[in-house]
Motif scaffolding. Sequence first.
Motif, PDB file in Angstrom:
ATOM      1  N   MET A  98       0.844  -0.815  -0.105  1.00 38.81           N
ATOM      2  CA  MET A  98       0.191   0.072  -0.168  1.00 38.81           C
ATOM      3  C   MET A  98       0.827   0.595  -0.570  1.00 38.81           C
ATOM      4  O   MET A  98       2.117   1.352   0.843  1.00 38.81           O
ATOM      5  N   SER A  99       0.687   2.113  -0.735  1.00 39.76           N
ATOM      6  CA  SER A  99       1.511   3.257  -0.774  1.00 39.76           C
ATOM      7  C   SER A  99       0.865   4.189   0.081  1.00 39.76           C
ATOM      8  O   SER A  99       0.211   4.329   0.659  1.00 39.76           O
ATOM      9  N   ARG A 100       1.896   5.265   0.316  1.00 39.49           N
ATOM     10  CA  ARG A 100       1.729   6.391   1.057  1.00 39.49           C
ATOM     11  C   ARG A 100       0.801   7.579   1.125  1.00 39.49           C
ATOM     12  O   ARG A 100       0.462   8.032   2.354  1.00 39.49           O
ATOM     13  N   LEU A 101       0.708   7.822  -0.620  1.00 36.10           N
ATOM     14  CA  LEU A 101      -1.182   8.123  -0.790  1.00 36.10           C
ATOM     15  C   LEU A 101      -1.716   7.842  -0.236  1.00 36.10           C
ATOM     16  O   LEU A 101      -2.813   8.148  -0.004  1.00 36.10           O
ATOM     17  N   TYR A 102      -2.259   6.290  -0.370  1.00 33.23           N
ATOM     18  CA  TYR A 102      -3.161   5.594   0.050  1.00 33.23           C
ATOM     19  C   TYR A 102      -2.754   5.465   1.141  1.00 33.23           C
ATOM     20  O   TYR A 102      -4.880   5.733   2.099  1.00 33.23           O
ATOM     21  N   GLN A 103      -2.235   5.518   1.891  1.00 31.08           N
ATOM     22  CA  GLN A 103      -2.187   5.426   3.654  1.00 31.08           C
ATOM     23  C   GLN A 103      -2.191   6.869   3.867  1.00 31.08           C
ATOM     24  O   GLN A 103      -3.866   7.357   4.885  1.00 31.08           O
ATOM     25  N   LEU A 104      -2.660   8.055   3.053  1.00 30.45           N
ATOM     26  CA  LEU A 104      -2.674   9.724   3.141  1.00 30.45           C
ATOM     27  C   LEU A 104      -4.253   9.327   3.212  1.00 30.45           C
ATOM     28  O   LEU A 104      -4.747   9.915   3.908  1.00 30.45           O
ATOM     29  N   PHE A 153     -14.022  -5.463   1.042  1.00 33.03           N
ATOM     30  CA  PHE A 153     -14.621  -4.270   0.970  1.00 33.03           C
ATOM     31  C   PHE A 153     -12.475  -3.469   0.606  1.00 33.03           C
ATOM     32  O   PHE A 153     -12.631  -2.695   0.211  1.00 33.03           O
ATOM     33  N   ASN A 154     -11.518  -4.030   1.084  1.00 30.71           N
ATOM     34  CA  ASN A 154     -10.741  -3.356   1.335  1.00 30.71           C
ATOM     35  C   ASN A 154      -9.972  -3.676  -0.865  1.00 30.71           C
ATOM     36  O   ASN A 154      -9.409  -2.382  -0.924  1.00 30.71           O
ATOM     37  N   GLU A 155     -10.352  -4.627  -1.277  1.00 32.36           N
ATOM     38  CA  GLU A 155      -9.885  -4.500  -2.810  1.00 32.36           C
ATOM     39  C   GLU A 155     -11.133  -3.147  -3.149  1.00 32.36           C
ATOM     40  O   GLU A 155     -10.028  -2.752  -4.114  1.00 32.36           O
ATOM     41  N   TRP A 156     -12.457  -3.411  -3.091  1.00 28.77           N
ATOM     42  CA  TRP A 156     -13.383  -2.323  -3.101  1.00 28.77           C
ATOM     43  C   TRP A 156     -12.342  -0.782  -2.809  1.00 28.77           C
ATOM     44  O   TRP A 156     -12.840  -0.342  -4.169  1.00 28.77           O
ATOM     45  N   ILE A 157     -12.156  -0.705  -1.974  1.00 26.91           N
ATOM     46  CA  ILE A 157     -11.257   0.458  -1.637  1.00 26.91           C
ATOM     47  C   ILE A 157     -10.404   0.720  -2.588  1.00 26.91           C
ATOM     48  O   ILE A 157     -10.206   1.869  -3.190  1.00 26.91           O
ATOM     49  N   ASP A 158      -9.446  -0.020  -2.826  1.00 28.48           N
ATOM     50  CA  ASP A 158      -8.045  -0.272  -3.002  1.00 28.48           C
ATOM     51  C   ASP A 158      -8.288   0.214  -4.819  1.00 28.48           C
ATOM     52  O   ASP A 158      -7.799   0.866  -6.028  1.00 28.48           O
ATOM     53  N   ASP A 159      -9.477   0.128  -5.434  1.00 25.40           N
ATOM     54  CA  ASP A 159     -10.070   0.439  -6.371  1.00 25.40           C
ATOM     55  C   ASP A 159      -9.607   1.356  -6.963  1.00 25.40           C
ATOM     56  O   ASP A 159      -9.751   1.865  -8.102  1.00 25.40           O
ATOM     57  N   ILE A 160     -10.826   2.427  -6.022  1.00 25.85           N
ATOM     58  CA  ILE A 160     -11.379   3.583  -5.263  1.00 25.85           C
ATOM     59  C   ILE A 160      -9.939   4.028  -5.714  1.00 25.85           C
ATOM     60  O   ILE A 160     -10.532   5.102  -6.537  1.00 25.85           O
ATOM     61  N   TYR A 161      -9.207   3.935  -5.485  1.00 25.14           N
ATOM     62  CA  TYR A 161      -7.990   4.670  -4.941  1.00 25.14           C
ATOM     63  C   TYR A 161      -7.073   4.801  -6.223  1.00 25.14           C
ATOM     64  O   TYR A 161      -6.488   5.373  -6.706  1.00 25.14           O
ATOM     65  N   GLU A 162      -6.987   3.508  -7.286  1.00 28.53           N
ATOM     66  CA  GLU A 162      -6.062   3.265  -8.339  1.00 28.53           C
ATOM     67  C   GLU A 162      -7.565   3.931  -9.402  1.00 28.53           C
ATOM     68  O   GLU A 162      -6.591   4.386 -10.125  1.00 28.53           O
ATOM     69  N   GLU A 163      -8.254   4.251  -8.918  1.00 29.87           N
ATOM     70  CA  GLU A 163      -8.956   4.882 -10.370  1.00 29.87           C
ATOM     71  C   GLU A 163      -9.174   6.246 -10.368  1.00 29.87           C
ATOM     72  O   GLU A 163      -8.688   6.754 -11.038  1.00 29.87           O
TER      73      GLU A 163
END
Length: 72
Positions: free
Chosen positions: A1-7, A59-69
């Motif tokens: 998980m990148s720092r941007l995602y953590q932010l 849920f985590n995969e769904w949230i990560d997909d939103i972040y990647e988009e």
Amino acid sequence: MSRLYQLVDLLIAALIAGTSTFIWQSVLGPAIALWLSTLFAAIYYFSRNPWGSPRGEQFNEWIDDIYEEFLP
């Protein structure tokens, strides 16, 4: 998980804490409202498993997909 995602996770947790404090204060005392809001924000931030669902990985995969988009 990148720092941007953590932010972004931290910002979302802050929004959860702020809005739920505002909502709970209308029903409960300020100290209890703040405690509950902190608990909800911590549940989101530390587990990325909103509300303790057994489908946490989904849920985590769904949230990560939103972040990647939306995030670089």
